[in-house]
Design an enzyme around this catalytic site. Structure first.
Site, PDB file in Angstrom:
ATOM      1  N   HIS A 145      39.557  39.331  35.140  1.00 50.83           N
ATOM      2  CA  HIS A 145      40.570  38.336  34.789  1.00 50.83           C
ATOM      3  C   HIS A 145      40.412  37.826  33.363  1.00 50.83           C
ATOM      4  O   HIS A 145      39.305  37.486  32.950  1.00 50.83           O
ATOM      5  CB  HIS A 145      40.502  37.171  35.780  1.00 50.83           C
ATOM      6  CG  HIS A 145      40.857  37.584  37.190  1.00 50.83           C
ATOM      7  ND1 HIS A 145      39.959  38.243  38.000  1.00 50.83           N
ATOM      8  CD2 HIS A 145      42.006  37.479  37.882  1.00 50.83           C
ATOM      9  CE1 HIS A 145      40.558  38.508  39.163  1.00 50.83           C
ATOM     10  NE2 HIS A 145      41.794  38.061  39.118  1.00 50.83           N
TER      11      HIS A 145
ATOM     12  N   ASP B 182      43.689  40.490  34.855  1.00 53.46           N
ATOM     13  CA  ASP B 182      44.781  39.776  35.515  1.00 53.46           C
ATOM     14  C   ASP B 182      44.865  38.297  35.126  1.00 53.46           C
ATOM     15  O   ASP B 182      43.917  37.719  34.613  1.00 53.46           O
ATOM     16  CB  ASP B 182      44.579  39.833  37.039  1.00 53.46           C
ATOM     17  CG  ASP B 182      44.827  41.219  37.619  1.00 53.46           C
ATOM     18  OD1 ASP B 182      44.901  42.193  36.852  1.00 53.46           O
ATOM     19  OD2 ASP B 182      44.945  41.309  38.859  1.00 53.46           O
TER      20      ASP B 182
HETATM   21 ZN   LIG Z   1      45.733  37.390  40.134  1.00 57.14          ZN
END
Ligand SMILES: [Zn+2]
Length: 293
Positions: A262, A110
């Site tokens: 991430h 992400d």
């Molecule tokens: Zn996020």
């Protein structure tokens, strides 16, 4: 800009960004989840069910709707939700997909793309592993070439909103729709025929409205089962973070799981280091897939 009701969020963001040593609130490389850490609305909140420090199993709580969704119990909310054409069999009763639906495991990254994305792409390429990238509109605007690389390498795209508004789901359907559409439009500026079949609400703060709007735009709301909180660089630093990510993913991944990490939103060196170890390991234990488009 859809900032009218974001005074508090903006303040929190500003504080978090200041802490992160970055004063440019629109910079895609800023720590999106810094604000979450301050406000307790981190990824892990609802998408995976765990809290800001979810080291333990998050699967058990994965079905929890967000606080704002509590007015509409998840079962009835999904029953009431209109066309569920795009809802996969693996979606929960609240319309959020948290498992792959088979034994395969999905890696999801992400908050990118960012300057670190090419490094992750290279690692994935080397291991011949496909993943899913939940991208933020403003980051796509800054790094369109990395979106092109993501698609070229056969990974799947997921809409992570225009600028990571963790409270987007509480806004009107029109506001949510405009945000998600703008993000998809930006992705398609980079890759005109891009398939964007997934939506992940920032912070996992899905609401019935957000899930419904995403569905109307042809996107499945995507949660997760494993959350190593790699965004939380305030809590874990350097090698400690790397080890934390490795241990969390190693101990909590099960067949069918969706792992949240991430590739953007701050310093991702620990994430990259962790996945250098994790990728071969996971590949040996599981079939790793890009979520189907
Ligand atoms: Zn996020």
């Amino acid at each position: 800009m859809t900032r009218t009701r974001l005074a508090l969020g903006a303040l929190i963001s500003a504080a978090a960004l200041a802490l992160a040593g970055c004063g440019v609130s629109e910079a895609p490389t800023a720590s999106w989840h810094g604000a979450a850490a301050q406000s307790g609305l981190a990824d892990g909140g609802q998408g995976g069910g765990a809290q800001a420090h979810p080291i333990s199993d998050s699967t058990a709580q994965a079905g929890k709707p967000s606080a704002s969704a509590s007015a509409a119990p998840s079962a009835s909310a999904s029953a009431a939700a209109s066309p569920s054409a795009s809802a996969p069999a693996s979606a929960s009763s609240d319309g959020i997909m948290r498992q792959t639906g088979g034994a395969q495991v999905a890696l999801t990254f992400d908050d990118g793309p960012s300057a670190d994305t090419p490094k992750l792409l290279a690692m994935l390429r080397q291991q011949n592993i496909k993943a899913t990238f939940c991208v933020v509109g403003v980051a796509v605007q800054e790094f369109p070439q990395y979106v092109q690389e993501i698609v070229k390498d056969g990974h799947t795209l997921c809409n992570h909103t225009w600028k990571h508004d963790e409270k987007l789901g509480k806004k009107s359907a029109d506001t949510i729709r405009a945000d998600l559409q703008r993000t998809n439009d930006e992705i398609r500026k980079a890759v005109p025929d891009a398939q964007i079949k997934y939506f992940r609400h920032p912070g996992g703060n899905f609401t019935p409205t957000a899930v419904q709007v995403a569905r109307e735009l042809g996107m499945i709301s995507l949660g997760w089962t494993v959350d190593p909180s790699d965004w939380n660089t305030q809590k874990w630093k350097g090698d400690q973070m790397t080890q934390h990510i490795i241990a969390t993913v190693r101990n909590n991944t099960r067949p069918g799981g969706v792992i949240l990490s991430h590739d953007g939103g701050g310093d991702r060196s620990a994430t990259l280091a962790a996945y250098k170890t994790l990728l071969p390991e996971l590949k040996q234990k599981y079939t790793l897939i890009a979520l189907p488009n």
